[in-house]
Design an enzyme around this catalytic site. Sequence first.
Site, short mmCIF file in Angstrom:
data_model
loop_
_atom_site.label_atom_id
_atom_site.label_comp_id
_atom_site.label_asym_id
_atom_site.label_seq_id
_atom_site.Cartn_x
_atom_site.Cartn_y
_atom_site.Cartn_z
N CYS A 7 -84.86 45.20 -2.33
CA CYS A 7 -82.93 45.59 -1.39
C CYS A 7 -83.59 46.54 -0.28
O CYS A 7 -82.93 46.48 0.63
CB CYS A 7 -81.89 45.32 -1.90
SG CYS A 7 -81.80 47.18 -3.06
N LYS A 49 -73.56 38.25 -15.86
CA LYS A 49 -73.85 37.18 -15.78
C LYS A 49 -74.90 37.54 -15.02
O LYS A 49 -75.02 37.82 -13.48
CB LYS A 49 -73.34 36.29 -15.09
CG LYS A 49 -73.44 35.16 -14.76
CD LYS A 49 -74.71 34.66 -13.67
CE LYS A 49 -74.37 34.17 -12.22
NZ LYS A 49 -76.05 33.48 -11.89
N GLU A 85 -83.00 39.82 6.08
CA GLU A 85 -83.74 40.09 4.75
C GLU A 85 -84.36 39.13 4.98
O GLU A 85 -84.02 38.37 3.96
CB GLU A 85 -82.38 40.27 4.14
CG GLU A 85 -82.76 41.22 3.22
CD GLU A 85 -82.32 40.78 2.10
OE1 GLU A 85 -82.03 43.03 1.39
OE2 GLU A 85 -81.62 40.73 1.44
N GLU A 101 -73.20 44.65 -3.13
CA GLU A 101 -74.14 44.98 -2.25
C GLU A 101 -75.29 44.40 -2.30
O GLU A 101 -75.37 43.89 -3.17
CB GLU A 101 -75.14 45.94 -3.48
CG GLU A 101 -75.75 47.57 -2.72
CD GLU A 101 -77.19 46.48 -2.50
OE1 GLU A 101 -77.32 45.91 -2.33
OE2 GLU A 101 -78.07 47.21 -3.50
#
Length: 489
Positions: free
Chosen positions: A281, A172, A382, A247
């Site tokens: 990331c 996905k 973030e 993650e």
Amino acid sequence: MPSLYIDGSWTTGSAGTAPVINPYDASTVTEVDQAGPDDVDRAVAAARRAFDDGPWRRTTTGERGALLGRISDLLVRDREKIARLETLDTGKTIAEGRQDVDDVTAVFRYYAGLADKDAGRIVDTGNPAVVSRIVHEPVGVCALITPWNYPLLQLSWKVAPAIAAGNTMVIKPSEVTPLTSIVLVELCEEIGVPPGVVNIVLGDGPSVGAPLTEHPDVDMVSFTGGLSTGQKIIRASAETVKRTAVELGGKNPNIVFADTDFELAVDYVMLAVFLHSGQVCSAGARLIIEDSVADAVVDEVVRRAQRIRLGNGLTDGVEVGPLVSAAHLAKIEDFVAAARAEGATIRCGGARPDDPDLGKGYFYLPTVITDLAPDSRLIREETFGPLLTVERFTTEEEAVRLGNDTEYGLAGAVFTADMGRAHRVASALRHGTVWINDFHPYFPGAEWGGMGRSGNGRELGPTGLAEYQEIKHVWTNTAPQPQGWFSGR
């Protein structure tokens, strides 16, 4: 062409189609089919049958390694086509797209070589009549859910070890950037991966991701993406006690000591945060710099940041492309607005570019922000954009304290000419990867993953293969004798 692949056939979805948008100019690249819960059920059922009843379970590790090697050969063949598609989909430069394809090829080659290297182990029981073996077997049906920033690369980190271990899977990809994931499935079909082993469904989280992660016939979920979605996946997986590997990003410190070469410091500060417009990331969005050199380094970073060439990733000379979507652009603007409201100083950027050629796309200027409080959103959360914050320190202990002052723990870096200090700081940082005098590199043989809220799994390396394996103990008594434990007959 239909864009869902279920049980060895390309098919349309039950939820219509959706456009894939080029973030450079907001034009439509193509339309792709959208799955619904019924399509997810069909894909999971196909993967379940292929794992439980099909020929896939009888393939050897060597055969699966050979399949991965053939995929890597096709990636080399189609490198330019795939890189261009990745640029159209994500907005990154074509140079980055080519590097991504090369990195994906390296991942498939690595697991092609690793697939047949571990035959388990024999455990000495102290009884010569007993053979005690530890063997590795596939987990089963895996749901592989990937992010929009590195669509093909992140998928390769999951598909290659999953195939090497003998699993079946339902992929996905992010609904924002699905195109190269479709291409990878096409390559799997081309080399003859059996029906049901690799399936792909497209769509958003509520319509496709949630039914997939909650499905009782899925044995494992591997997810790369945002913290809030990862938390939902862990909660949903708990209901059926699925294995999860997640993650979830990071808020990564880039610690620069005063003895670092000036040019080296400036260059790596730029690379750490502005590559792919900060949509990485592991981006070094937190510059933590020794006070005595902070002014000079930051001034030069500000000067150079204003000269970064923005534009179409397919155009020669462009250094940074746009953000991935209008929604993400709005998120970045919100972060900067919050910083202004807190009284921070915007040293450069802090707005969309005024170049009319970039007006249709999702561009945001490289931005440097100082004078932020430790509890500022930009320090704590973030951002995933071209936003660099600056914090200062005077002692090594303070640098470590700042570097660890985050709920995340994905990656970080330390720059210094003093190797003793470099290794002390690297040892003290609670992050899954720590670079010394470098930023961003990884390679397939070294594990990748985070601590804290950055996740609970590891990808790449031997551990990346182990994530997709179950460990079984097989005890063989070669000379069985009655035990006589119970006296009655």
